[in-house]
Scaffold this active site. Structure first.
Site, PDB file in Angstrom:
ATOM      1  N   LEU A   1      15.174  16.851  95.609  1.00 23.81           N
ATOM      2  CA  LEU A   1      16.142  16.244  96.374  1.00 23.81           C
ATOM      3  C   LEU A   1      17.629  16.493  95.622  1.00 23.81           C
ATOM      4  CD1 LEU A   1      14.903  12.332  96.442  1.00 23.81           C
ATOM      5  CD2 LEU A   1      15.249  13.954  98.324  1.00 23.81           C
TER       6      LEU A   1
ATOM      7  N   GLY B   1      20.706  15.979  94.004  1.00 25.39           N
ATOM      8  CA  GLY B   1      20.882  14.968  92.693  1.00 25.39           C
ATOM      9  C   GLY B   1      19.564  14.958  91.969  1.00 25.39           C
ATOM     10  N   SER B   2      18.584  15.771  92.138  1.00 34.60           N
ATOM     11  CA  SER B   2      17.383  15.772  91.294  1.00 34.60           C
ATOM     12  C   SER B   2      17.588  16.496  89.972  1.00 34.60           C
ATOM     13  CB  SER B   2      16.141  16.079  92.027  1.00 34.60           C
ATOM     14  OG  SER B   2      16.344  17.448  92.322  1.00 34.60           O
ATOM     15  N   GLY B   3      18.541  17.484  89.787  1.00 35.50           N
ATOM     16  CA  GLY B   3      18.683  18.515  88.751  1.00 35.50           C
ATOM     17  C   GLY B   3      18.393  19.531  88.738  1.00 35.50           C
TER      18      GLY B   3
ATOM     19  N   SER C   1      15.116  22.694 100.135  1.00 33.25           N
ATOM     20  CA  SER C   1      13.899  23.369 100.637  1.00 33.25           C
ATOM     21  C   SER C   1      12.889  22.449 101.074  1.00 33.25           C
ATOM     22  CB  SER C   1      13.237  24.517  99.917  1.00 33.25           C
ATOM     23  OG  SER C   1      13.379  24.479  98.302  1.00 33.25           O
TER      24      SER C   1
HETATM   25  S1  ADX Z   1      18.466  22.953 102.094  1.00 33.73           S
HETATM   26  O1  ADX Z   1      17.792  21.744 102.697  1.00 33.73           O
HETATM   27  O2  ADX Z   1      18.638  23.982 103.101  1.00 33.73           O
HETATM   28  O3  ADX Z   1      17.510  23.547 100.985  1.00 33.73           O
HETATM   29  P1  ADX Z   1      20.337  23.442 100.425  1.00 33.73           P
HETATM   30  O4  ADX Z   1      19.816  23.405  99.072  1.00 33.73           O
HETATM   31  O5  ADX Z   1      20.969  24.836 100.916  1.00 33.73           O
HETATM   32  O6  ADX Z   1      19.607  22.573 101.525  1.00 33.73           O
HETATM   33  O7  ADX Z   1      21.867  22.786 100.180  1.00 33.73           O
HETATM   34  C1  ADX Z   1      21.911  21.332 100.012  1.00 33.73           C
HETATM   35  C2  ADX Z   1      23.322  20.819  99.486  1.00 33.73           C
HETATM   36  O8  ADX Z   1      24.081  20.772 100.450  1.00 33.73           O
HETATM   37  C3  ADX Z   1      23.351  19.477  98.800  1.00 33.73           C
HETATM   38  O9  ADX Z   1      23.119  19.426  97.216  1.00 33.73           O
HETATM   39  C4  ADX Z   1      24.517  18.681  99.355  1.00 33.73           C
HETATM   40  O10 ADX Z   1      25.304  19.041  98.343  1.00 33.73           O
HETATM   41  C5  ADX Z   1      24.706  19.600 100.427  1.00 33.73           C
HETATM   42  N1  ADX Z   1      24.612  18.850 101.697  1.00 33.73           N
HETATM   43  C6  ADX Z   1      25.478  18.735 102.700  1.00 33.73           C
HETATM   44  N2  ADX Z   1      25.043  18.088 103.775  1.00 33.73           N
HETATM   45  C7  ADX Z   1      23.589  17.976 103.460  1.00 33.73           C
HETATM   46  C8  ADX Z   1      22.484  17.234 104.124  1.00 33.73           C
HETATM   47  N3  ADX Z   1      22.620  16.781 105.545  1.00 33.73           N
HETATM   48  N4  ADX Z   1      21.324  17.105 103.690  1.00 33.73           N
HETATM   49  C9  ADX Z   1      21.095  17.636 102.397  1.00 33.73           C
HETATM   50  N5  ADX Z   1      22.153  18.207 101.670  1.00 33.73           N
HETATM   51  C10 ADX Z   1      23.405  18.426 102.241  1.00 33.73           C
END
Ligand code: ADX
Length: 207
Positions: A37, A39-41, A110
């Site tokens: 998630l 903020g998971s680190g 992911s």
């Molecule tokens: S992923 O789901 O496509 O793997 P990715 O890791 O590139 O996401 O991007 C996540 C980051 O985008 C989060 O850490 C957060 O800062 C930002 N973010 C902005 N909108 C969203 C959203 N709707 N869901 C999750 N992360 C978001």
């Protein structure tokens, strides 16, 4: 997006191969795929492991979700289809880094199992290490380093993972780092120990 538009193209190999590059670097190339998630680190652990490995004379590099979305993937949002394309591109980039002999750490939510499986399928066994950075929504929301959970709860960010979009937990990751229970240092040590134990920090490491 069409699956394959390029035609009449031929793969062109170089004069040296991955083994020579790995021997020069004294390590094995690999992609260490951190998932979890927001903020998971993931990024905190990835940059700390990167620093530790470089301190030990290894070449490590972090590909981070927020950073890659500033450039290569800036045309992608957070719909399921865009996340799939985000992960597909990152996996291809990480595969190039792996072929370079680099220890590439990817730090992306992911959230979909199928996308992570597709990423893994690009790699030879042992070249892809899935690391589940496990922290539940309550823990991540409590940290909320970017204030995004608060905004998502207020309905200001649609399709926010863990709140209004799913996160599918890994079923068989190579390693789990439970950051709700262990410190950053403990997670970093566990990941470095895993890589060392599996031979990634030596060019002659086990395959
Ligand atoms: S992923 O789901 O496509 O793997 P990715 O890791 O590139 O996401 O991007 C996540 C980051 O985008 C989060 O850490 C957060 O800062 C930002 N973010 C902005 N909108 C969203 C959203 N709707 N869901 C999750 N992360 C978001």
């Amino acid at each position: 997006m069409a699956d394959q538009k390029a035609t009449n193209i031929t793969w062109h190999g170089g004069h040296i191969g991955r083994p020579e590059r790995e021997a020069a670097l004294g390590q094995r190339g690999a992609t260490i795929w951190l998932t979890g998630l927001s903020g998971s680190g993931k990024s905190t652990i990835a940059v700390a492991v990167e620093a530790e490995l470089v301190k030990r004379g290894k070449l490590a590099y972090v590909l981070d979700g927020d950073n890659v979305r500033h450039g290569l993937n800036k045309n992608l949002g957070f719909s399921p289809a865009d996340r799939t394309e985000n992960i597909r591109r990152i996996a291809e980039v990480a595969k190039l880094f792996t072929d370079c002999g680099v220890l590439a750490f990817t730090s992306f939510i992911s959230p979909y199992r199928a996308d992570r499986a597709a990423a893994r399928a690009l790699f030879a066994p042992g070249d892809f290490v899935e690391v589940y950075v496990a922290a539940d929504v309550a823990t991540c929301e409590g940290r909320d380093p970017k204030g995004l959970y608060q905004q998502a709860r207020a309905g200001k960010i649609p399709e926010f993972t863990g709140i209004s979009a799913p996160y599918e937990e890994p079923e068989a990751p190579e390693l789990v780092l439970d950051t709700s229970k262990q410190s950053v240092e403990e997670s970093v040590n566990a990941l470095v120990a895993y890589l060392e134990g599996k031979g990634y920090l030596s060019a002659q490491g086990r395959r």
